[in-house]
Scaffold this motif. Structure first.
Motif, PDB file in Angstrom:
ATOM      1  N   ARG A   1      45.783   9.508 -18.646  1.00 13.07           N
ATOM      2  CA  ARG A   1      46.296   9.539 -17.282  1.00 13.07           C
ATOM      3  C   ARG A   1      46.171  10.931 -16.678  1.00 13.07           C
ATOM      4  O   ARG A   1      45.735  11.105 -15.541  1.00 13.07           O
TER       5      ARG A   1
ATOM      6  N   ALA B   1      60.371  17.978 -23.895  1.00 12.71           N
ATOM      7  CA  ALA B   1      61.712  17.465 -24.181  1.00 12.71           C
ATOM      8  C   ALA B   1      62.286  18.161 -25.411  1.00 12.71           C
ATOM      9  O   ALA B   1      63.362  17.821 -25.873  1.00 12.71           O
TER      10      ALA B   1
ATOM     11  N   ASP C   1      48.746   8.856 -31.618  1.00  9.77           N
ATOM     12  CA  ASP C   1      49.956   8.319 -30.997  1.00  9.77           C
ATOM     13  C   ASP C   1      49.602   7.621 -29.682  1.00  9.77           C
ATOM     14  O   ASP C   1      49.085   8.245 -28.756  1.00  9.77           O
TER      15      ASP C   1
ATOM     16  N   GLU D   1      55.587   7.950 -19.863  1.00 13.55           N
ATOM     17  CA  GLU D   1      56.507   8.965 -20.361  1.00 13.55           C
ATOM     18  C   GLU D   1      56.655  10.089 -19.349  1.00 13.55           C
ATOM     19  O   GLU D   1      55.816  10.246 -18.467  1.00 13.55           O
ATOM     20  N   ASN D   2      57.716  10.875 -19.508  1.00 10.35           N
ATOM     21  CA  ASN D   2      57.892  12.093 -18.697  1.00 10.35           C
ATOM     22  C   ASN D   2      57.828  11.833 -17.200  1.00 10.35           C
ATOM     23  O   ASN D   2      57.221  12.604 -16.459  1.00 10.35           O
TER      24      ASN D   2
ATOM     25  N   GLU E   1      53.663  20.947 -21.165  1.00  7.73           N
ATOM     26  CA  GLU E   1      53.324  20.990 -22.590  1.00  7.73           C
ATOM     27  C   GLU E   1      51.832  20.784 -22.827  1.00  7.73           C
ATOM     28  O   GLU E   1      51.336  21.001 -23.920  1.00  7.73           O
TER      29      GLU E   1
ATOM     30  N   LYS F   1      60.301   7.813 -22.543  1.00  7.42           N
ATOM     31  CA  LYS F   1      61.082   8.998 -22.889  1.00  7.42           C
ATOM     32  C   LYS F   1      61.007  10.139 -21.866  1.00  7.42           C
ATOM     33  O   LYS F   1      60.056  10.255 -21.124  1.00  7.42           O
ATOM     34  N   ASN F   2      62.044  10.964 -21.905  1.00  9.38           N
ATOM     35  CA  ASN F   2      62.172  12.143 -21.043  1.00  9.38           C
ATOM     36  C   ASN F   2      62.128  11.765 -19.566  1.00  9.38           C
ATOM     37  O   ASN F   2      61.565  12.487 -18.750  1.00  9.38           O
TER      38      ASN F   2
ATOM     39  N   GLU G   1      47.825   7.691 -24.043  1.00 14.30           N
ATOM     40  CA  GLU G   1      47.844   7.155 -22.686  1.00 14.30           C
ATOM     41  C   GLU G   1      48.206   8.241 -21.675  1.00 14.30           C
ATOM     42  O   GLU G   1      47.620   8.332 -20.595  1.00 14.30           O
TER      43      GLU G   1
ATOM     44  N   SER H   1      65.135   8.522 -23.794  1.00 19.09           N
ATOM     45  CA  SER H   1      65.760   9.825 -23.548  1.00 19.09           C
ATOM     46  C   SER H   1      65.615  10.188 -22.080  1.00 19.09           C
ATOM     47  O   SER H   1      64.728   9.684 -21.389  1.00 19.09           O
TER      48      SER H   1
ATOM     49  N   GLY I   1      51.340   6.407 -27.125  1.00 19.09           N
ATOM     50  CA  GLY I   1      52.032   6.881 -25.916  1.00 19.09           C
ATOM     51  C   GLY I   1      51.411   8.171 -25.423  1.00 19.09           C
ATOM     52  O   GLY I   1      51.149   8.354 -24.236  1.00 19.09           O
ATOM     53  N   TRP I   2      51.158   9.068 -26.352  1.00 18.01           N
ATOM     54  CA  TRP I   2      50.596  10.364 -26.001  1.00 18.01           C
ATOM     55  C   TRP I   2      49.142  10.206 -25.540  1.00 18.01           C
ATOM     56  O   TRP I   2      48.709  10.851 -24.585  1.00 18.01           O
TER      57      TRP I   2
END
Ligand code: SF4
Lengths: 467, 216
Positions: A321, A194, A312, B17-18, A295, B84-85, A317, B111, A314-315
C-alpha cells in the motif's frame, strides 16, 4: 528502589491518587494554539467556568498561519476566524499571547523552550501530540485532546494513569554528519510506530548526552512517532546553560534554587524500566523514510524493500500500500529517487542549529532544476531574526530557496503551503502519513542536512558527500 | 456526555494497520471552531474521489467505490472493526468527533494510539482492545456474514457475537464509570478543587517561578 526520571516528575505532581488507578496530576504549563483550543474555550464559556491559573498558559497561532507576507492579515476566511478566535479568547481570559506580529510568534514547541517557559521537572501539556518535544528538558510533556485542554484550563489538572517506563539507550559516537534526526528515525525504525505505546520513553546514553538542546528536542519530538506520549531526557549542564537568562526562566536567587533541584532530574542508577532498548550510535547512517509511516525508514545507502520478500501478511500489505501511494518500485536505490519539493521547517527541525546545518550544505550551490520549490520556514520569529543576523537567509535565497515567515507550514499543510497530488518532498518534518503534506503528496522524512543536499542535487544523496 | 448503554450494532471492517488521525479527519477540516459537522468528512481522502473542504455540498461529492466503508452492506454501522495502532498521529480530538458524528460508537482493535484512546472516552466513543487473534476471527466473520452485528456491554465488559460467543474485554474502572454514567470529567475533577488549591499553594511556594509572568 530508585526512581526513573519519569517517576520523579510524576510523583512530584500527584494531587490525589484514586483507588481506581487514576491520578489527578497538577499541570505547570499549558501551551496553546488556534486549532485545538476554540471548542475548549467554548465549553468553558457554556459551563460558566474560568481559567484556573492564567500564568500557566502561553498561546500563539502557528498551525494555520500564512508563511508569506502577512502584514495584511490572513486571506483565508476560515483560518482568519480561527486565529481571531484565539486572540479574543486569550484577551477575554487574560492569557499571555504572542500575536502574528510579535517577533516571539512561532511553532508552539519552538517558542516554549525559546522563552524558557519549558522548564525541567515540570508538567507541560498542549493540544498537540508533539508536545513530547519539551521532554528534552527533563519535563513531563505530552499532547492532549481538546476536552483535556478545557479540563486543564478549568482545573489545572489532568486525570490520568501512570504509564510504563521504557529506556532507549543510544551509546557511542555517531559518525560526523549523522544528526539527532537520523538517530530518532533509526530508533523508530527499530522499535516501530507502536513500540512505545503505553510508555514514557527516556532517551539516554552517550550519544544523547552529546546532543545540543536543539538535537535533544528533535529526538523527543518524535517520541510520539514511536507511539510514546512522552519522551524525556535527563537534565545536565547542556540543559541548564540553554535556559539561563530566558524570559520565563527563574532569575537571581530563584535561579540558583531551581538549578539545585534540577540537578536531581535523572533516573536513579537502580531505577527499573519495563523495557530497555539498546542502540549503537556508531552504526547509524543518515536516514530517509520511504513509506507512509515513520517506521518505514532506511539508511541513505539502502534500497526500497520488496514486499514479496516479507513474511508477515499484515506488514506485506502495508508495504504494498505504501509503495503504491509513494509511487516507488522495490529495490530502487534511495539515491535514485528524484524529488519535486523541499521543506525545511516544523517543530522537529526549524531551530537555529537546523538552519545553520542546512545552510552549510547549501552554501555556494543552487537548487536543482527539477526541484520546483525549496522552502525554509524558521520555527519562530526569533529564530528567523537570529538566522538573518548570521546571514543564513542570504545563503538560502542565493541558492534559490524561499525564506518564509514562521509557522507549521508544509508540515501539515493547513495553510497554502502544500504538496500537490503525486509531488515528492524531502521534508524535515515528522510525519509521512498519506496526505499529510497535501492530498496525494509524497513525503520523505530526513534531517536538515539531507533535505538541503536533496534540494541541490534534485534527488536523495548522502549529505556527507557534499561536505 | 451521552451515557454508554448496551450497544447492539452493525459492524464495519477497516482492514489496515496504523490508521492515523490525518486519515480519519484531514487537516483542512481542523480549521473549524465548532465541535460538530465533522461526520461528513470522516475518512475524507479515502471515502471520496474529490477533495473535500469546509462548506462543500455533500450531495455533490463522488464516493470512492473501492473504500470498504462505502459498501452498501456497511451503511449504518456503529461498530468499527480495525487493525493495530488505530488512531496514531496527532492529538486532534476532531478524529473521535468525526467518527462519532459518522455514527460509530465503539471501535474494536488489537491496539490504539495512546492520545486517541484517551480522547475517545471524552466523546462517548468506546475503544475496545481485543487480542489480535480474536480480531482476525471477527474480520473473517464480518466478511462472511452480511448484516453482522455485535453486542457491546460496557457494564459487563463483554462483546457478544451473533452465535452467542462472549468475548471479555477490560476498561479502566474510572473511565468505565464515567462513560456508563455520562459524567462530565471537569465537574468530577472540580469536586477536588480544595485539594488542587492546597497542592498548588505548596507547589508554587517551592517553585515560585512557575507563576512568573515576564513583562512584555
Ligand atoms: S510543525 Fe507540524 S508537527 Fe509540529 S506542531 Fe506544527 S503541525 Fe504539528
Amino acid at each position: 528502589m530508585g526512581k526513573t526520571l519519569y517517576e520523579k516528575v510524576w510523583d512530584a505532581h500527584v494531587v490525589k491518587q484514586g483507588d481506581d488507578g487514576s491520578c489527578l496530576i497538577y499541570i505547570d504549563r499549558h501551551i496553546m494554539h488556534e486549532v485545538t483550543s476554540p471548542q475548549a474555550f467554548e465549553g468553558l464559556k457554556l459551563a460558566g467556568r474560568k481559567v484556573w491559573r492564567t500564568s500557566s498558559v502561553i498561546a500563539t497561532p502557528d498551525h494555520n498561519v500564512p508563511t508569506t507576507e502577512r502584514s495584511k492579515g490572513i486571506d483565508d476566511e476560515i483560518s482568519a476566524l480561527q486565529v481571531s478566535t484565539l486572540v479574543d479568547n486569550c484577551a477575554d481570559h487574560g492569557i499571555p499571547f504572542f500575536s502574528l506580529e510579535d517577533r516571539r510568534q512561532g511553532i508552539v514547541h519552538v517558542i516554549g523552550p525559546e522563552q524558557g517557559a519549558t522548564l525541567p521537572g515540570t508538567t507541560i501539556v498542549c493540544g498537540d501530540s508533539h508536545t513530547s518535544t519539551h521532554g528534552a528538558f527533563g519535563a513531563l510533556a505530552f499532547g492532549i485532546g481538546t476536552s483535556d485542554v478545557e479540563h486543564v484550563m478549568a482545573t489545572q489538572c489532568m486525570l490520568m494513569k501512570k504509564s510504563r517506563n521504557m529506556l532507549v539507550r543510544v551509546e557511542g559516537t555517531p559518525a560526523a554528519g549523522v544528526t539527532a534526526k537520523d538517530i530518532v528515525l533509526h530508533v523508530i525504525g527499530v522499535i516501530g510506530t507502536a513500540g512505545g505505546s503505553g510508555h514514557t520513553i527516556e532517551f539516554a546514553g552517550s550519544a544523547i548526552r552529546g546532543l545540543s538542546m536543539e538535537g535533544r528536542m528533535t529526538v523527543c519530538n518524535m517520541a510520539i512517532e514511536a507511539g510514546a506520549r512522552a519522551g524525556m531526557i535527563a537534565v545536565d549542564e547542556t540543559t541548564i546553560n540553554y535556559l539561563k537568562g530566558r524570559p520565563y526562566a527563574p532569575a537571581g536567587a530563584d535561579w540558583d534554587a531551581a538549578v539545585v533541584s534540577w540537578r536531581g532530574l535523572h533516573s536513579d542508577p537502580d531505577a527499573v524500566f519495563d523495557r530497555v532498548v539498546e542502540i549503537n550510535a556508531s552504526t547509524i547512517e543518515p536516514q530517509v523514510s520511504w513509506g507512509t509511516s515513520p517506521e518505514m525508514v532506511l539508511p541513505v545507502s539502502g534500497r526500497i524493500p520488496d514486499p514479496a520478500a516479507e513474511r508477515d501478511p499484515g506488514w506485506r500489505e502495508a508495504m504494498e500500500r505504501a509503495l503504491t501511494y509513494m509511487g516507488l518500485e522495490p529495490n530502487t536505490p534511495i539515491g535514485d529517487i528524484a524529488i519535486d519539493k523541499v521543506f525545511i521547517g516544523s517543530c522537529t527541525n526549524s531551530r537555529i542549529e537546523d538552519l545553520r546545518a542546512a545552510a552549510r550544505v547549501v552554501e555556494g550551490r543552487r537548487v536543482a532544476a527539477n526541484v520546483s520549490l525549496a522552502m525554509v520556514v524558521p520555527g519562530s520569529g526569533l529564530v528567523k531574526a537570529q538566522a538573518e543576523q548570521e546571514g543564513l537567509d542570504r545563503i538560502f535565497l542565493a541558492a534559490g530557496f524561499e525564506w518564509r515567515e514562521p509557522g507549521c507550514s508544509m508540515c501539515l499543510g493547513m495553510n497554502n503551503d502544500r504538496l500537490a497530488a503525486g509531488e515528492r518532498c524531502a521534508s524535515t518534518s515528522n510525519r509521512n502519513f498519506e496526505g499529510r503534506q497535501g492530498a496525494g503528496g509524497r513525503t520523505h522524512l530526513v534531517s536538515p542536512q539531507m533535505a538541503a543536499a536533496a534540494a541541490v542535487s534534485g534527488h536523495f544523496v548522502d549529505a556527507r558527500s557534499l561536505a | 456526555m451521552e451515557k454508554f448503554a448496551v450497544l447492539n450494532g452493525l459492524v464495519a471492517p477497516l482492514d489496515r494497520e496504523n490508521v492515523d488521525t490525518d486519515a480519519i479527519i484531514p487537516k483542512q477540516f481542523l480549521k473549524s471552531i465548532h465541535r460538530t459537522g465533522f461526520g461528513a468528512f470522516c475518512f475524507d481522502e479515502w471515502r471520496y474521489l474529490d477533495r473535500g473542504y469546509i462548506g462543500i455540498d455533500p450531495a455533490s461529492r463522488k464516493l470512492n467505490p473501492d473504500f470498504e466503508l462505502n459498501r452498501a452492506r456497511y451503511q449504518g454501522a456503529s461498530i468499527l472493526l480495525a487493525r493495530k495502532n488505530f488512531g496514531c498521529g496527532s492529538s486532534r480530538e476532531h478524529a473521535p468527533w468525526a467518527l462519532e458524528q459518522y455514527g460509530i460508537r465503539a471501535i474494536i482493535a488489537p491496539s490504539f494510539a495512546d492520545i486517541f484512546f484517551n480522547n475517545c472516552f471524552k466523546s462517548g466513543l468506546l475503544p475496545i482492545m481485543l487480542p489480535e487473534q480474536v480480531i482476525g476471527q471477527l474480520f473473517a466473520e464480518v466478511e462472511a456474514n452480511e448484516g453482522y452485528r455485535l453486542t457491546v456491554d460496557l457494564e459487563q465488559q463483554a462483546v457478544t457475537t451473533p452465535s452467542g460467543e462472549t468475548i471479555p474485554f477490560k476498561v479502566d474502572p474510572f473511565r468505565r464509570h464515567r462513560l456508563l454514567n455520562g459524567l462530565d470529567d471537569i465537574g468530577e475533577t472540580l469536586l477536588e478543587a480544595d485539594a488542587i488549591a492546597a497542592f498548588e499553594k505548596v507547589h508554587l511556594a517551592r517553585s515560585p517561578w512557575l507563576d512568573y509572568r515576564p513583562a512584555d
